[in-house]
Design a protein around this motif. Structure first.
Motif, short mmCIF file in Angstrom:
data_model
loop_
_atom_site.label_atom_id
_atom_site.label_comp_id
_atom_site.label_asym_id
_atom_site.label_seq_id
_atom_site.Cartn_x
_atom_site.Cartn_y
_atom_site.Cartn_z
N HIS A 513 42.00 36.71 39.37
CA HIS A 513 40.63 37.22 39.27
C HIS A 513 40.05 36.95 37.88
O HIS A 513 38.87 36.63 37.74
CB HIS A 513 40.60 38.72 39.58
CG HIS A 513 40.71 39.05 41.04
ND1 HIS A 513 39.88 38.50 42.01
CD2 HIS A 513 41.56 39.88 41.70
CE1 HIS A 513 40.22 38.97 43.20
NE2 HIS A 513 41.24 39.80 43.04
N ARG A 516 38.88 33.47 37.51
CA ARG A 516 37.60 33.24 38.19
C ARG A 516 36.45 33.97 37.52
O ARG A 516 35.31 33.88 37.98
CB ARG A 516 37.71 33.71 39.64
CG ARG A 516 38.67 32.89 40.49
CD ARG A 516 38.92 33.58 41.81
NE ARG A 516 38.75 32.67 42.92
CZ ARG A 516 38.86 33.03 44.19
NH1 ARG A 516 39.15 34.28 44.49
NH2 ARG A 516 38.69 32.16 45.16
N ASP A 518 36.10 37.21 37.46
CA ASP A 518 35.82 38.46 38.15
C ASP A 518 36.59 39.57 37.45
O ASP A 518 37.66 40.00 37.89
CB ASP A 518 36.22 38.35 39.62
CG ASP A 518 35.63 39.47 40.46
OD1 ASP A 518 35.31 40.53 39.89
OD2 ASP A 518 35.47 39.28 41.68
N LYS A 521 37.52 43.10 39.34
CA LYS A 521 38.67 43.04 40.26
C LYS A 521 39.97 42.84 39.49
O LYS A 521 41.01 43.38 39.86
CB LYS A 521 38.47 41.93 41.27
CG LYS A 521 37.38 42.22 42.29
CD LYS A 521 37.22 41.08 43.28
CE LYS A 521 36.11 41.38 44.27
NZ LYS A 521 35.88 40.26 45.20
N SER A 522 39.88 42.05 38.42
CA SER A 522 41.07 41.85 37.59
C SER A 522 41.55 43.17 37.02
O SER A 522 42.75 43.48 37.04
CB SER A 522 40.75 40.87 36.46
OG SER A 522 41.88 40.70 35.63
N LEU A 556 34.69 42.37 31.09
CA LEU A 556 33.62 42.98 31.86
C LEU A 556 32.53 43.52 30.94
O LEU A 556 31.33 43.35 31.21
CB LEU A 556 34.20 44.11 32.72
CG LEU A 556 33.24 44.80 33.70
CD1 LEU A 556 32.76 43.82 34.75
CD2 LEU A 556 33.92 45.99 34.35
N ASP A 767 36.33 48.47 45.14
CA ASP A 767 37.31 47.62 44.45
C ASP A 767 38.74 47.93 44.90
O ASP A 767 39.55 47.03 45.14
CB ASP A 767 37.20 47.79 42.93
CG ASP A 767 36.01 47.05 42.35
OD1 ASP A 767 35.51 46.14 43.03
OD2 ASP A 767 35.59 47.37 41.23
N ASP A 776 37.70 39.34 49.05
CA ASP A 776 36.75 39.29 47.94
C ASP A 776 35.42 39.94 48.28
O ASP A 776 34.57 40.11 47.40
CB ASP A 776 36.50 37.82 47.54
CG ASP A 776 37.73 37.16 46.98
OD1 ASP A 776 38.59 37.89 46.47
OD2 ASP A 776 37.84 35.92 47.06
N GLU A 777 35.23 40.28 49.54
CA GLU A 777 33.97 40.88 49.97
C GLU A 777 34.24 42.06 50.88
O GLU A 777 35.15 42.04 51.71
CB GLU A 777 33.10 39.85 50.70
CG GLU A 777 32.60 38.72 49.81
CD GLU A 777 31.69 37.77 50.57
OE1 GLU A 777 31.35 38.09 51.73
OE2 GLU A 777 31.33 36.72 50.01
#
Length: 834
Positions: A513, A516, A518, A521-522, A556, A767, A776-777
């Motif tokens: 994550h 990418r 993200d 999520k990580s 983030l 999450d 992922d969704e």
């Protein structure tokens, strides 16, 4: 001469067996009986680790008893002979003799002797025998339990339960399935109850049954320690081993006490209790020296060296192995010399001398040929030591040597048909391939390993192989497939409730994550992994995941709060990042991990800069820089010089900033890191300063280039803590806003009132659910059970929510009362009490 060296030892077998010492004592009392004298002497030889002599004497005694038709004595001699043969790696012969004698006993109706021979058969078949024999071991043990129950003999019924537990644990070892260990725990608890029911004898009564019962109690506790360790309940495991050691000491059984203490030492190392592990190891070694048992001196020496090295006592470890080596040389003890070489190799590895360490293992293999090891034993030892050499090369970053040596070990194990060892050696080959930039070959080898584990129905091994496969896919840049594989591994570990493997899978997911971009999520995956490692008492891994979570939250914050100004209230996302960094540093220090502490201090420094408190970042950067230089961590040193340059810019010291940036650029250039070089050049060429002035004129707070994420492979060698090789890599790192003037610290911010907002709760619930589903969704109003949250994951989902939102009652019918993330979030908001 003892036959073993220091590999392939089986303390569980020794401590879970019905002892033969009482047979020796009974026959020693028969004075003038030649057969009994031979059998008593055989039992003494077994106690002194001389199974070759024991089998000859037990065989002679058995022949004498057969001539005079003494059935009970024949059974005694048969059981001693079986133990000796099994200890000398002649299991097939031991089983043949036992089955033949069992057939004779069934004809005569000697039920008590029949039960004991059944138990001996179970004990022999449980270890190093193939699948069918292990199944037969369980059947034999269960039959022995039934007969002893019928005879109302609580002591021997208890030992039959131990034989059953032993067989079940070995089934678990071969297939890594939780159910076998759970059944073993049940059998061991039944044994404890039976042994506990044996009354304490009066002064004039025979104590044989009571001593056997107390010995059985210690053996059952040892079995529980072993099973709980396999179930990753290390705290319980340590406590049970400690209780067992106390009983052995009370009984005066020095050999068993030493075996238990050595086992306890290894468990304590698993928990990070290095001082306690050292103490247990020292006590065990002292006893083994007194008993003059070379093989166990060698085993314990290696455990003790590991405890010293993990406690950063390298000089003491070196002194210990040098002294023991000299004593073994003086005594011309070949087994001891080989074991000392093995332990010395560990010290050399700690000193960074991988080649020298591998060479010592070669010397140990040469010495092994001068012992009385049987041919298969010798070949197994050679294969094991070759595999160990490969691991030494890998740790010493001699990747080509590691690969070639691992291939040799694989072929040796293949000839012996040792499938589990073949698969684990493939793992070493995979890591070597990844370090040599051969991800395609790594994937080929992971597929071979997966096939082996699937054929063995070994879930733990399969999960670990999938993690290695994930590393290969990540290295190739196939992040979507790597994500699927990491989730597959996690599902396997979760199904078996294997916490460490699940944590490792989450580690990979967090890394992917991050790659990418993200960060949310990580951070969620890292946080869950941290909780899991804490539950499993793996505190170093917990600290590592705390660092990963802090880095993700820092990223983030960079993306969500890039335009806030020093005179504004600090955004919540920045506060969370700062708190996570402080927590990561606390845990790293508690774990006493210097390199991890260095990385945690880096993220603390970065969050301080981000929060407009750059003057507080300086000391952390300086201390981290010292650690990096001392440990030759070049990549981290380059990143830290860049951080120093950033702090200088914040202080208005542009010339110093350029000097530090030049040092950083030169180091990045030496390592071929283009991203680091570019970040350094922005400061050296003044591009950043020009951009900053332009933005300040427009009323915009500029972004300061921040050093890249630290490389996990730099921290922990190839593969990182769970084989994590993907990591954030050299991709673009997030940018942080620079602090304002040094004299203007950010104003303290009042704590938020009323708890988190509904939106924040919805995001958190969403999450957590996505990390468990592996998607992922996820729409807020989608039914979670329909989206893929199965019953097993829903329990974990509820537990995680309970920990995340303390004080909010989560009903057992949560998933039915509130089927969507939106409804669950509203329930939490309505009941939040802080």
């Amino acid at each position: 001469m003892p036959l073993g060296i220091s590999r392939g030892y089986e303390p569980g077998r020794t401590l879970l067996q019905l002892p033969i010492t009482y047979i020796g004592a009974a026959h020693r009392a028969r004075r003038g009986d030649e057969g009994s004298a031979q059998l008593a002497s055989a039992c003494e030889d077994m106690a002194s680790n001389r199974p070759d002599l024991a089998q000859e004497k037990a065989s002679d005694a058995r022949a004498i008893f057969q001539k005079r038709g003494d059935l009970q004595s024949i059974s005694d001699a048969t059981r001693v002979l079986m133990v000796a043969l099994a200890d000398y790696e002649s299991r097939a012969e031991a089983l043949d003799i036992g089955e033949a004698h069992l057939a004779e006993l069934r004809k005569t109706g000697q039920r008590a002797e029949e039960a004991l021979v059944l138990q001996s058969l179970a004990e022999v078949a449980a270890f190093r025998c193939r699948g069918e024999r292990r199944m037969q071991a369980v059947a034999w043990a269960e039959e022995a339990i039934g007969i002893q129950k019928e005879l109302e003999d609580k002591v021997f019924e208890g030992y039959a339960h131990l034989a059953l537990a032993s067989a079940l644990i070995q089934k678990g070892v071969k297939a890594h399935q939780r159910k076998h260990y759970q059944k073993a725990v049940k059998a061991l608890k039944a044994a404890l109850a039976l042994f506990g029911a044996v009354p304490v004898p009066q002064e004039d009564e025979d104590t044989t049954s009571f001593v056997l019962a107390r010995s059985g109690e210690a053996r059952a506790l040892h079995g529980l320690a072993s099973a709980c360790g396999r179930l990753e309940d290390f705290r319980t495991s340590v406590n049970r081993a400690r209780e067992a050691a106390a009983i052995w000491q009370e009984l005066g059984f020095r050999l068993e006490e030493a075996l238990e203490l050595e086992f306890l030492a290894r468990l304590q190392l698993q928990l990070g209790q290095f001082k306690e592990g050292r103490k247990s190891g020292e006590e065990a070694l002292k006893i083994f020296i007194g008993l003059k048992i070379s093989i166990w001196q060698g085993v314990t020496l290696r455990t003790l060296v590991k405890a010293l090295l993990r406690g950063k006592k390298i000089k003491e470890a070196r002194k210990l192995v040098t002294r023991r080596q000299a004593l073994f040389e003086e005594a011309k003890d070949v087994v001891g010399k080989a074991a000392a070489l093995d332990a010395t190799a560990e010290v050399l590895m700690a000193e960074g001398q991988a080649i020298e360490a591998a060479n010592l293992l070669k010397e140990a293999m040469k010495l092994a040929k001068n012992t009385q090891m049987k041919d298969r034993q010798l070949k197994k030892y050679e294969a094991t030591m070759t595999a160990e050499q490969a691991n030494f090369y890998l740790q010493g970053q001699k990747y080509e040597e590691a690969l070639q040596t691992a291939k040799s070990a694989f072929h040796l194990f293949e000839k012996l048909q040792c499938q589990v060892e073949m698969a684990t050696t493939l793992s070493t080959m995979v890591m070597a391939h990844l370090c040599l930039e051969h991800p395609d070959k790594a994937l080929e080898d992971t597929k071979k390993a997966i096939n082996i584990y699937e054929s063995l129905n070994d879930k733990k091994g399969e999960g670990l192989a999938w993690i290695n496969h994930c590393s290969g896919l990540t290295k190739m840049g196939d992040f979507d497939e790597a994500m699927k594989v990491a989730n597959k591994a996690r599902d396997i570990f979760a199904s078996q409730k294997l916490l460490i493997g699940e944590g490792q899978s989450l580690d990979h997911l967090s890394s992917l994550h991050m790659t990418r971009g993200d960060f949310a999520k990580s951070a969620t995956c890292a946080k869950r992994a941290r909780q899991i490692f804490n539950e499993a008492a793996c505190f170093r891994q917990e600290a590592f995941m705390a660092w990963a979570e802090a880095e993700a939250l820092f990223g983030l914050a960079q993306t969500q709060a890039e335009d806030f100004k020093p005179d504004e209230e600090l955004p919540e996302v920045c506060r969370k990042a700062a708190e996570a960094a402080e927590e990561a540093l606390r845990l790293a220090k508690e774990a006493d991990d210097e390199l991890l502490t260095m990385h945690a201090m880096q993220v603390v420094a970065k969050t301080r800069i981000m929060c407009f408190r750059h003057w507080e970042a300086g000391p952390f950067v300086e201390e981290s820089l010292e650690i990096a230089q001392k440990n030759n961590q070049r990549m981290e040193e380059a990143s830290l010089w860049l951080l120093k340059a950033q702090i200088c810019i914040c202080d208005g010291e542009d010339d110093k900033a350029k000097e530090n940036a030049i040092k950083s650029r030169d180091m990045f250039e030496e390592m071929g890191n283009e991203q680091g070089m570019e970040q350094a050049r922005e400061i050296i060429d003044g591009d950043y300063l020009r951009q900053q002035r332009e933005q300040e004129e427009m009323g915009i707070t500029a972004a300061t280039p921040m050093p890249m994420m630290p490389s996990e492979s730099q921290m922990y060698g190839a593969g990182g803590i769970g084989g994590r090789t993907g990591g954030p890599g050299p991709g673009p790192s997030p940018m942080a806003p620079p602090p304002a003037a040094a004299s203007a610290p950010a104003a303290p911010v009042a704590p938020p009132k009323g708890g988190p907002t509904l939106q924040q709760i919805e995001e958190t619930v969403q999450d957590i659910a996505m990390s468990l589903i592996g998607s992922d969704e996820l729409q807020l109003d989608s039914a979670l059970m329909d989206a893929g949250l199965d019953s097993l994951a829903s329990v974990e989902f509820q537990n995680t929510l309970t920990k995340e939102f303390r004080g909010v009652a989560m009903p057992s019918t949560l998933m039915f009362d509130f089927p969507t993330a939106k409804e669950i979030a509203q329930h939490i908001k309505d009941n939040f009490r802080g």
